[in-house]
Write a protein that holds these residues in place. Structure first.
Motif, short mmCIF file in Angstrom:
data_model
loop_
_atom_site.label_atom_id
_atom_site.label_comp_id
_atom_site.label_asym_id
_atom_site.label_seq_id
_atom_site.Cartn_x
_atom_site.Cartn_y
_atom_site.Cartn_z
N ASP A 228 -33.31 5.52 -16.08
CA ASP A 228 -34.44 4.95 -14.94
C ASP A 228 -33.66 4.34 -13.71
OD1 ASP A 228 -36.57 5.63 -16.43
OD2 ASP A 228 -36.82 3.75 -17.48
N LEU A 229 -32.42 3.48 -13.68
CA LEU A 229 -31.79 3.04 -12.86
C LEU A 229 -31.51 3.82 -11.65
CD1 LEU A 229 -29.98 0.09 -14.79
CD2 LEU A 229 -32.08 0.08 -13.21
N PRO A 230 -30.63 4.83 -12.00
CA PRO A 230 -30.52 5.71 -10.70
C PRO A 230 -31.64 6.40 -9.86
CG PRO A 230 -29.24 6.40 -12.55
CD PRO A 230 -30.23 5.53 -13.20
N PRO B 286 -44.70 8.33 -10.69
CA PRO B 286 -43.55 8.52 -11.26
C PRO B 286 -42.37 7.69 -10.20
CG PRO B 286 -44.18 10.54 -10.60
CD PRO B 286 -45.52 9.55 -10.43
N CYS B 287 -42.74 7.57 -9.22
CA CYS B 287 -41.62 6.90 -8.04
C CYS B 287 -41.69 5.11 -7.81
CB CYS B 287 -41.76 7.52 -6.88
SG CYS B 287 -41.31 9.27 -6.91
N ASN B 288 -42.59 4.80 -8.86
CA ASN B 288 -43.04 3.22 -8.83
C ASN B 288 -41.48 2.64 -9.42
OD1 ASN B 288 -43.53 0.60 -9.99
ND2 ASN B 288 -45.53 1.04 -9.11
N VAL B 289 -40.81 2.22 -8.21
CA VAL B 289 -39.55 1.27 -8.49
C VAL B 289 -39.73 0.31 -9.46
CG1 VAL B 289 -37.61 -0.09 -7.43
CG2 VAL B 289 -38.59 2.19 -6.33
N LYS B 290 -40.75 -0.52 -9.31
CA LYS B 290 -40.75 -1.67 -10.25
C LYS B 290 -41.07 -1.18 -11.83
CE LYS B 290 -42.73 -5.31 -7.34
NZ LYS B 290 -43.80 -6.43 -7.20
N ALA B 291 -41.76 -0.20 -11.91
CA ALA B 291 -41.87 0.12 -13.40
C ALA B 291 -40.52 0.83 -13.86
CB ALA B 291 -42.91 1.30 -13.29
N LEU B 292 -39.94 1.53 -12.94
CA LEU B 292 -38.47 2.04 -13.56
C LEU B 292 -37.35 0.84 -13.89
CD1 LEU B 292 -38.30 4.99 -10.87
CD2 LEU B 292 -38.41 5.06 -13.31
N PHE B 293 -37.59 0.23 -12.87
CA PHE B 293 -36.57 -1.11 -13.10
C PHE B 293 -37.13 -1.93 -14.54
CE2 PHE B 293 -35.30 -5.56 -12.15
CZ PHE B 293 -34.01 -5.49 -12.17
N ARG B 294 -38.28 -2.26 -14.40
CA ARG B 294 -38.61 -3.01 -15.66
C ARG B 294 -38.67 -2.30 -17.04
NH1 ARG B 294 -43.41 -6.31 -12.59
NH2 ARG B 294 -42.10 -7.50 -11.30
N LYS C 61 -27.33 -3.73 -8.48
CA LYS C 61 -26.75 -4.50 -9.42
C LYS C 61 -26.87 -4.19 -11.05
CE LYS C 61 -26.34 -9.58 -10.85
NZ LYS C 61 -26.81 -10.86 -10.54
N LYS C 62 -28.06 -4.00 -11.24
CA LYS C 62 -28.31 -3.53 -12.86
C LYS C 62 -27.42 -2.20 -13.21
CE LYS C 62 -30.72 -6.96 -14.83
NZ LYS C 62 -29.93 -7.67 -15.78
N LEU C 63 -27.65 -1.21 -12.11
CA LEU C 63 -27.28 0.05 -12.38
C LEU C 63 -25.54 -0.27 -12.73
CD1 LEU C 63 -27.10 3.04 -12.59
CD2 LEU C 63 -27.24 3.08 -10.08
N ASN C 64 -25.06 -0.89 -11.71
CA ASN C 64 -23.52 -1.47 -11.94
C ASN C 64 -23.39 -1.89 -13.19
OD1 ASN C 64 -22.76 -0.06 -9.45
ND2 ASN C 64 -23.19 -2.04 -8.45
N GLU C 65 -24.14 -2.91 -13.56
CA GLU C 65 -23.82 -3.47 -14.99
C GLU C 65 -23.86 -2.65 -16.13
OE1 GLU C 65 -26.72 -6.60 -16.27
OE2 GLU C 65 -26.58 -7.37 -14.32
N ASP D 62 -35.45 3.80 -3.72
CA ASP D 62 -35.22 2.79 -2.93
C ASP D 62 -33.83 1.94 -3.03
OD1 ASP D 62 -35.37 0.10 -1.36
OD2 ASP D 62 -36.83 -0.85 -2.81
N SER D 63 -32.84 2.45 -2.00
CA SER D 63 -31.60 2.43 -1.86
C SER D 63 -31.23 0.95 -1.47
CB SER D 63 -30.77 3.58 -0.89
OG SER D 63 -31.28 3.29 0.21
N SER D 64 -32.09 0.53 -0.90
CA SER D 64 -31.89 -1.19 -0.20
C SER D 64 -32.23 -2.09 -1.40
CB SER D 64 -33.05 -1.32 1.00
OG SER D 64 -34.33 -1.36 0.57
N ASN D 65 -32.54 -1.87 -2.33
CA ASN D 65 -33.04 -2.75 -3.71
C ASN D 65 -31.86 -3.01 -4.33
OD1 ASN D 65 -33.85 -4.02 -6.10
ND2 ASN D 65 -35.62 -2.89 -6.14
#
Length: 183
Positions: free
Chosen positions: A124-126, A99-107, A140-144, A132-135
């Motif tokens: 998913d984005l937050p 459940p913490c897979n950043v790529k899966a959440l992002f995609r 950028k997507k979260l701000n969008e 991974d706060s350094s991503n």
């Protein structure tokens, strides 16, 4: 992948995983060079091969990591083809186990945005950003997504993007209403 008729010497799960890893890397190379259809062929072979490997405990972790990589590669391929429902399903499988897979959440968020569902992407984005706060791409997507809600004067139900007015102001409003209401 025209290796028909070639006999593969796969004497152990480790040897099989090494072969499958090399196919995944070749698929990744093709994908990064824009040859997404040939990359899919490699990913398909990897998926079939992974389903045939009899696991020993020592390689189970490597197997799972490789399986997640393939599912996420297929999700990236599906994003390129605008197959957003497929992306959601592939990412759901990965997130069911990790459940913490950043790529899966992002995609999955990108697929939601592709379907015009920024409200779903916002879930998913937050989480991905927190993990991974350094991503920078996730941020950028979260701000969008946040910007799109502000422009539309809309926000996901229950997420409270617009802060409540200060409590003092609310008390004053109640007092004013109380003074105006008939007694």
């Amino acid at each position: 992948m025209a290796q028909t008729g070639v006999k593969l010497e796969l004497d152990s799960p480790k040897t099989s995983l090494d072969l499958v890893t090399s196919w995944r890397e070749e698929g990744n190379s093709l994908f990064s060079h824009g040859d997404v259809d040939d990359a899919l062929e490699y990913y398909g072979f990897v998926g079939v091969m992974l389903s045939l490997i009899v696991l020993e405990e020592e390689v189970a972790t490597s197997f799972c990591k490789l399986a997640f990589c393939i599912l996420l590669n297929l999700a990236a391929w599906s994003l390129k083809k605008n197959e957003f429902d497929q992306v959601g399903l592939l990412c759901y499988v990965v997130l069911s186990f990790d459940p913490c897979n950043v790529k899966a959440l992002f995609r999955r968020a990108k697929a939601s945005m592709g379907k015009g569902r920024c409200d779903l992407a916002y879930w998913d984005l937050p989480q991905a950003s927190k993990i991974d706060s350094s991503n920078k791409e996730t941020a950028k997507k979260l701000n969008e997504v946040r910007s799109s809600f502000i422009k539309q004067k809309d926000h996901p139900i229950g997420l409270g993007l617009e802060p409540l007015p200060p409590r003092k102001k609310m008390k004053e409003q109640y007092q004013e209403e109380g003074e105006r209401s008939p007694k």
